[in-house]
Design a protein around this motif. Structure first.
Motif, PDB file in Angstrom:
ATOM      1  N   VAL A  55     -62.203  -6.468  10.905  1.00 23.54           N
ATOM      2  CA  VAL A  55     -61.968  -6.237   9.655  1.00 23.54           C
ATOM      3  C   VAL A  55     -62.800  -7.429   8.946  1.00 23.54           C
ATOM      4  O   VAL A  55     -62.749  -8.363   8.992  1.00 23.54           O
ATOM      5  CB  VAL A  55     -60.552  -6.372   9.387  1.00 23.54           C
ATOM      6  N   THR A  56     -63.700  -6.772   8.065  1.00 25.56           N
ATOM      7  CA  THR A  56     -64.535  -7.745   7.311  1.00 25.56           C
ATOM      8  C   THR A  56     -63.845  -8.009   5.766  1.00 25.56           C
ATOM      9  O   THR A  56     -63.349  -7.043   5.335  1.00 25.56           O
ATOM     10  CB  THR A  56     -65.902  -7.251   6.757  1.00 25.56           C
ATOM     11  N   VAL A  57     -63.616  -9.126   5.571  1.00 27.62           N
ATOM     12  CA  VAL A  57     -62.672  -9.544   4.459  1.00 27.62           C
ATOM     13  C   VAL A  57     -63.500 -10.037   3.512  1.00 27.62           C
ATOM     14  O   VAL A  57     -64.376 -11.090   3.554  1.00 27.62           O
ATOM     15  CB  VAL A  57     -61.634 -10.908   5.007  1.00 27.62           C
ATOM     16  N   LEU A  58     -63.205  -9.553   2.384  1.00 30.83           N
ATOM     17  CA  LEU A  58     -64.216  -9.934   1.039  1.00 30.83           C
ATOM     18  C   LEU A  58     -63.225 -10.423   0.019  1.00 30.83           C
ATOM     19  O   LEU A  58     -62.200 -10.000  -0.344  1.00 30.83           O
ATOM     20  CB  LEU A  58     -64.651  -8.835   0.528  1.00 30.83           C
ATOM     21  N   LEU A  59     -63.514 -11.652  -0.629  1.00 35.16           N
ATOM     22  CA  LEU A  59     -62.685 -12.400  -1.173  1.00 35.16           C
ATOM     23  C   LEU A  59     -63.128 -12.832  -2.634  1.00 35.16           C
ATOM     24  O   LEU A  59     -62.668 -13.794  -3.194  1.00 35.16           O
ATOM     25  CB  LEU A  59     -61.876 -13.862  -0.550  1.00 35.16           C
ATOM     26  N   PHE A  78     -66.214 -12.715   5.562  1.00 31.15           N
ATOM     27  CA  PHE A  78     -66.244 -13.070   6.890  1.00 31.15           C
ATOM     28  C   PHE A  78     -65.488 -11.765   7.496  1.00 31.15           C
ATOM     29  O   PHE A  78     -64.832 -11.027   7.017  1.00 31.15           O
ATOM     30  CB  PHE A  78     -65.407 -14.272   7.321  1.00 31.15           C
ATOM     31  N   THR A  79     -65.830 -11.710   9.132  1.00 27.17           N
ATOM     32  CA  THR A  79     -65.059 -10.610   9.642  1.00 27.17           C
ATOM     33  C   THR A  79     -64.157 -11.206  10.711  1.00 27.17           C
ATOM     34  O   THR A  79     -64.760 -12.114  11.540  1.00 27.17           O
ATOM     35  CB  THR A  79     -66.186  -9.749  10.620  1.00 27.17           C
ATOM     36  N   VAL A  80     -62.756 -10.538  10.990  1.00 30.85           N
ATOM     37  CA  VAL A  80     -62.094 -11.007  11.911  1.00 30.85           C
ATOM     38  C   VAL A  80     -61.641 -10.111  12.901  1.00 30.85           C
ATOM     39  O   VAL A  80     -61.798  -8.815  12.322  1.00 30.85           O
ATOM     40  CB  VAL A  80     -60.744 -11.787  11.050  1.00 30.85           C
ATOM     41  N   LEU A  93     -68.451 -14.241  11.924  1.00 26.15           N
ATOM     42  CA  LEU A  93     -67.495 -13.521  12.972  1.00 26.15           C
ATOM     43  C   LEU A  93     -66.659 -14.439  13.399  1.00 26.15           C
ATOM     44  O   LEU A  93     -67.036 -15.241  14.088  1.00 26.15           O
ATOM     45  CB  LEU A  93     -68.115 -12.560  13.862  1.00 26.15           C
ATOM     46  N   ASP A  94     -65.272 -14.228  13.297  1.00 25.88           N
ATOM     47  CA  ASP A  94     -64.131 -14.895  13.866  1.00 25.88           C
ATOM     48  C   ASP A  94     -63.053 -14.096  14.814  1.00 25.88           C
ATOM     49  O   ASP A  94     -62.309 -13.458  14.335  1.00 25.88           O
ATOM     50  CB  ASP A  94     -63.325 -15.728  12.890  1.00 25.88           C
ATOM     51  N   LEU A  95     -63.448 -14.538  16.152  1.00 24.53           N
ATOM     52  CA  LEU A  95     -62.587 -13.398  17.113  1.00 24.53           C
ATOM     53  C   LEU A  95     -61.278 -14.121  17.481  1.00 24.53           C
ATOM     54  O   LEU A  95     -60.700 -13.226  18.142  1.00 24.53           O
ATOM     55  CB  LEU A  95     -63.547 -13.375  18.249  1.00 24.53           C
ATOM     56  N   GLY A  96     -60.943 -15.443  16.965  1.00 19.31           N
ATOM     57  CA  GLY A  96     -59.726 -15.873  17.547  1.00 19.31           C
ATOM     58  C   GLY A  96     -59.758 -16.282  18.861  1.00 19.31           C
ATOM     59  O   GLY A  96     -60.683 -16.027  19.510  1.00 19.31           O
ATOM     60  N   SER A  97     -58.572 -16.649  19.590  1.00 22.21           N
ATOM     61  CA  SER A  97     -58.699 -16.948  20.749  1.00 22.21           C
ATOM     62  C   SER A  97     -57.878 -16.238  21.807  1.00 22.21           C
ATOM     63  O   SER A  97     -57.869 -16.153  22.874  1.00 22.21           O
ATOM     64  CB  SER A  97     -57.973 -18.476  20.845  1.00 22.21           C
ATOM     65  N   ILE A  98     -57.151 -15.069  21.270  1.00 16.16           N
ATOM     66  CA  ILE A  98     -56.743 -14.000  22.315  1.00 16.16           C
ATOM     67  C   ILE A  98     -57.583 -12.918  22.283  1.00 16.16           C
ATOM     68  O   ILE A  98     -57.726 -12.126  21.394  1.00 16.16           O
ATOM     69  CB  ILE A  98     -55.154 -13.676  21.713  1.00 16.16           C
ATOM     70  N   PRO A  99     -58.033 -12.529  23.717  1.00 15.08           N
ATOM     71  CA  PRO A  99     -58.732 -11.202  23.742  1.00 15.08           C
ATOM     72  C   PRO A  99     -58.046 -10.228  22.956  1.00 15.08           C
ATOM     73  O   PRO A  99     -56.859  -9.868  23.184  1.00 15.08           O
ATOM     74  CB  PRO A  99     -58.931 -11.407  25.203  1.00 15.08           C
ATOM     75  N   TRP A 100     -58.723  -9.347  22.402  1.00 16.23           N
ATOM     76  CA  TRP A 100     -58.480  -8.107  21.935  1.00 16.23           C
ATOM     77  C   TRP A 100     -57.728  -8.252  20.607  1.00 16.23           C
ATOM     78  O   TRP A 100     -57.688  -7.831  19.631  1.00 16.23           O
ATOM     79  CB  TRP A 100     -57.917  -7.043  22.962  1.00 16.23           C
ATOM     80  N   LEU A 101     -56.603  -9.000  20.705  1.00 17.60           N
ATOM     81  CA  LEU A 101     -55.743  -9.176  19.721  1.00 17.60           C
ATOM     82  C   LEU A 101     -56.144 -10.111  18.557  1.00 17.60           C
ATOM     83  O   LEU A 101     -56.272  -9.695  17.531  1.00 17.60           O
ATOM     84  CB  LEU A 101     -54.459 -10.048  20.202  1.00 17.60           C
TER      85      LEU A 101
END
Ligand code: HEM
Length: 514
Positions: free
Chosen positions: A91-95, A82-84, A49-57
C-alpha cells in the motif's frame, strides 16, 4: 482533544528497504527477503518501502490497532510518500494534500475506486450482483441524491425528523429523559433517513400512521445497530462462533424488514429507492438478493450521518460559547422563512444555506473526527507526479491510500492547535466562510476532506449536510439538553468504528485496506 489512542512503547523496529538499505543484515533481513521475493525487486523511482518485521503481515497488526498513529510514525520516518506491506498487500501512502488532486481526478482505468468494493460487498453484506456496473449505478444515484430530487429529500427528512424526535411520548410529558448521546443522534438520523429513503406507513400521515412509523423505524434501527456493532469484526474475519450466529440472525431479520415485498406497500418512497430497485430488476437480481442490497444501502447511506451529528452536538455541549453562537444564528432562521419555529413544516434550502456559524461548527467537528481512508487500486504501472515536482512510480496491483485525517486535517502547519475544537475556525472576521488555508506557503485546495474529493466525492454530501443541520435545529429548539457528566473528558475517537461506506471506501471503516 486527544483524537486517538497513544501508541504503546513496545514496537519492534520495522524494516525499511529503500535503495540504500536494501541489503539489510542478519535476522531482520530474512523476513524482508521473504516479502521482497513475493513482490520482485524494487524498481527505480518507487517510494521508500517499509516491510515491517513480520513476513507477509508486515505492519498489518499495528495498522489495524491504530492506523492514524502508525501512519504518523511512518510519515515522520519516510516523509509524505512511502509504501508499506499490510497483510500481503503493498500500500503506497500519500500524505501531501497539495498532491491529492492528482489521485482523486485520475481516471478509473488507472486508479480504480470500485474493485475492492465488490469484495467487501460480498464479505460483509453477502451481496453478489450479476452484471454489476458501478458507473451505471452511480449515474442513477447522482440524479436522485443531488439534483432534481434534493429538495424533496430534504423536505421529507425534515418531516420525518419531526415525527421521530417530537412525537415520542417522553417528549410530550416534558420530563427529563436520560439517553446515550450517540444512540440518540444515530437513532434519530437513521430512523428519519430510513423513512425518507424507504418510505412511510401512509400518505397523508395520521397520528396512528406516524406512531407506526416510530415503532417500525425503531425496530429497523435497533436491529441494524446490532449488526453495525459487529461490522468491524465481520470485515476483519474475527467473529467468534457466538458472534457468527448473532450476525446471521440479525442479518436475516434485516433482510425480512427490508424485503422488496414489504417495501412495496410503503408510501412516499424516495425516487432514490424507486430508481435503485429498477436498477436491480434490470440486472435480473432475485428478490432475496435485492433485500440484501437494500440492507447494504441502508448502512451505506445512513452509517455516517448519526455519528457526525453526535460529534457536533457533543462539541457544542462542551463549548458553551459555540452553543450560544449557533443558537443565536438559528433563532434568526425561522424569521427568514417567515414561519414560527413550532409550525415550520419545511426547512427551505435557502435558509439551510444561510448558517455560516453552524457550517463552521460542522466543518470543525468533521475535521477532528472524519477519518476516511481514500483508497484506489493501481490498475496499470504508472507515474505519480507530486505537486513539488517529484515523480514516483506506482506498480500495477498495489493499492494507493490517502489519509486526509493526518494531513490536512490534523496538520499543525495548516491549523494552529490542530487537536483543539475552535467553533469559528472556518469563519472570517466578517462572518463569511473562511477558505484560505496554507501549507508550505502555498494555498491549499483540499484543506479538509471529510467528503472525499475529485471523481468520487460523496454523492450524499448536500443531503447529509441539510439533514444534520435540520436535526441540530430541531434538537436545539425543542429540547433542553445537558450532559449527565459535564466534566467527563470527550471520549477518544475510535478509528476502528465504521465511518464510511464500505463498498465505496475500501474498508476505511475497519482500519484495514487489504
Ligand atoms: C456525514 C455523512 C457522510 C460522510 C462523512 C460521507 C463521506 C464520504 C466519502 C469520504 C466518500 C468518498 C470515498 C472515496 O473517495 O474513497 C463518500 C462517497 C459516497 N457517499 Fe458519502 N458520506 C456521508 C453521507 C452520505 C449519504 C447520506 C449518502 C447517500 C444518501 C452518501 C452517498 C455516497 C456515495 C453514493 C458515494 C460514492 C461516490 C462515488 O461512487 O463516486 N454519503 N462519502
Amino acid at each position: 482533544m486527544s483524537a486517538h489512542a497513544q501508541r504503546s512503547g513496545c514496537y519492534r523496529t520495522p524494516q525499511v528497504h529503500d535503495r540504500k538499505s536494501a541489503g539489510g543484515s542478519g535476522a531482520r533481513c530474512r523476513a524482508s527477503e521473504h516479502s521482497a521475493r513475493l513482490r520482485g525487486p524494487r524498481r527505480p523511482g518507487e517510494p521508500p518501502l517499509d516491510l515491517g518485521s513480520i513476513p507477509w503481515l508486515g505492519h498489518a497488526l499495528e495498522f489495524g490497532r491504530d492506523a492514524a498513529s502508525f501512519l504518523a510514525r511512518m510519515k515522520e520516518k519516510h516523509g509524505d510518500i512511502f509504501t508499506v506491506l499490510l497483510g500481503g498487500r503493498y500500500v503506497t501512502v500519500l500524505l501531501d494534500p497539495h498532491s491529492y488532486d492528482t489521485v482523486t481526478w485520475e481516471p478509473s482505468t488507472r486508479l480504480d475506486f470500485q474493485a475492492y468494493a465488490v469484495i467487501l460487498m460480498e464479505r460483509i453484506f453477502s451481496v453478489q450482483l450479476p452484471h454489476y456496473n458501478p458507473s451505471d449505478e452511480k449515474a442513477k444515484m447522482k440524479v436522485t441524491l443531488q439534483h432534481r430530487d434534493l429538495q424533496a429529500l430534504t423536505d421529507a427528512m425534515y418531516t420525518n425528523l419531526r415525527t421521530v424526535l417530537l412525537g415520542e411520548p417522553a417528549e410530550a410529558t416534558g420530563d427529563w429523559c436520560k439517553a446515550g448521546l450517540l444512540e440518540f443522534c444515530y437513532g434519530a438520523l437513521l430512523r428519519a433517513g430510513y423513512l425518507t429513503l424507504y418510505g412511510v406507513e401512509a400518505s397523508p400521515g395520521t397520528p396512528e400512521s406516524q406512531a407506526q412509523d416510530r415503532t417500525h423505524s425503531a425496530d429497523v434501527f435497533h436491529t441494524f445497530r446490532q449488526l453495525d456493532l459487529l461490522l468491524p469484526k465481520l470485515a476483519r474475519g474475527s467473529l467468534s462462533a457466538g458472534d457468527k450466529d448473532h450476525v446471521s440472525s440479525v442479518r436475516g431479520r434485516l433482510w425480512k424488514l427490508l424485503s422488496p415485498a414489504r417495501l412495496a406497500a410503503r408510501a412516499l418512497r424516495s425516487s432514490w429507492l424507486e430508481s435503485y430497485l429498477r436498477h436491480l430488476e434490470e440486472m435480473g437480481v432475485s428478490p432475496e438478493m435485492q433485500a440484501r442490497a437494500l440492507v447494504l444501502q441502508l448502512w451505506a447511506t445512513q452509517g455516517n450521518m448519526g455519528p457526525a451529528a453526535f460529534w457536533l452536538l457533543l462539541f457544542l455541549l462542551k463549548n458553551p460559547e459555540a452553543l450560544a453562537a449557533v443558537r443565536g444564528e438559528l433563532e434568526h432562521t425561522p424569521r427568514q422563512t417567515e414561519q414560527p419555529t413550532s409550525q415550520m413544516s419545511t426547512f427551505p434550502q435557502k435558509a439551510l444555506d444561510n448558517t455560516p456559524v453552524l457550517d463552521s461548527v460542522l466543518s470543525e467537528s468533521l475535521r477532528l473526527t472524519a477519518a476516511p481512508f481514500i483508497t484506489r487500486e493501481v490498475v496499470v504501472d504508472m507515474a505519480l507526479p507530486l505537486a513539488d515536482g517529484r515523480e514516483f512510480s506506482l506498480r500495477r496491483g498495489d493499492r494507493l491510500l490517502l489519509f486526509p485525517f493526518l494531513s490536512p486535517q490534523k496538520d499543525p502547519e495548516i491549523y494552529t492547535d490542530p487537536e483543539v475544537f475552535k467553533y469559528n475556525r472556518f469563519l472570517n472576521p466578517d462572518g463569511s466562510e473562511k477558505k484560505d488555508f496554507y501549507k508550505g506557503g502555498k494555498r491549499l485546495k483540499n484543506y479538509c476532506m471529510p467528503w472525499g474529493a475529485g471523481h468520487n466525492q460523496c454523492l450524499g454530501k448536500s443531503y447529509a449536510i441539510y439533514s444534520i443541520k435540520q436535526f441540530v435545529f430541531l434538537v436545539l429548539t425543542h429540547f433542553d439538553l445537558e450532559l449527565v457528566s459535564a466534566d467527563e473528558e470527550i471520549p477518544e475517537f475510535d478509528l476502528s468504528r465504521p465511518r464510511c461506506r464500505p463498498e465505496w471506501t475500501n474498508g476505511r471503516a475497519y482500519g484495514a485496506v487489504c
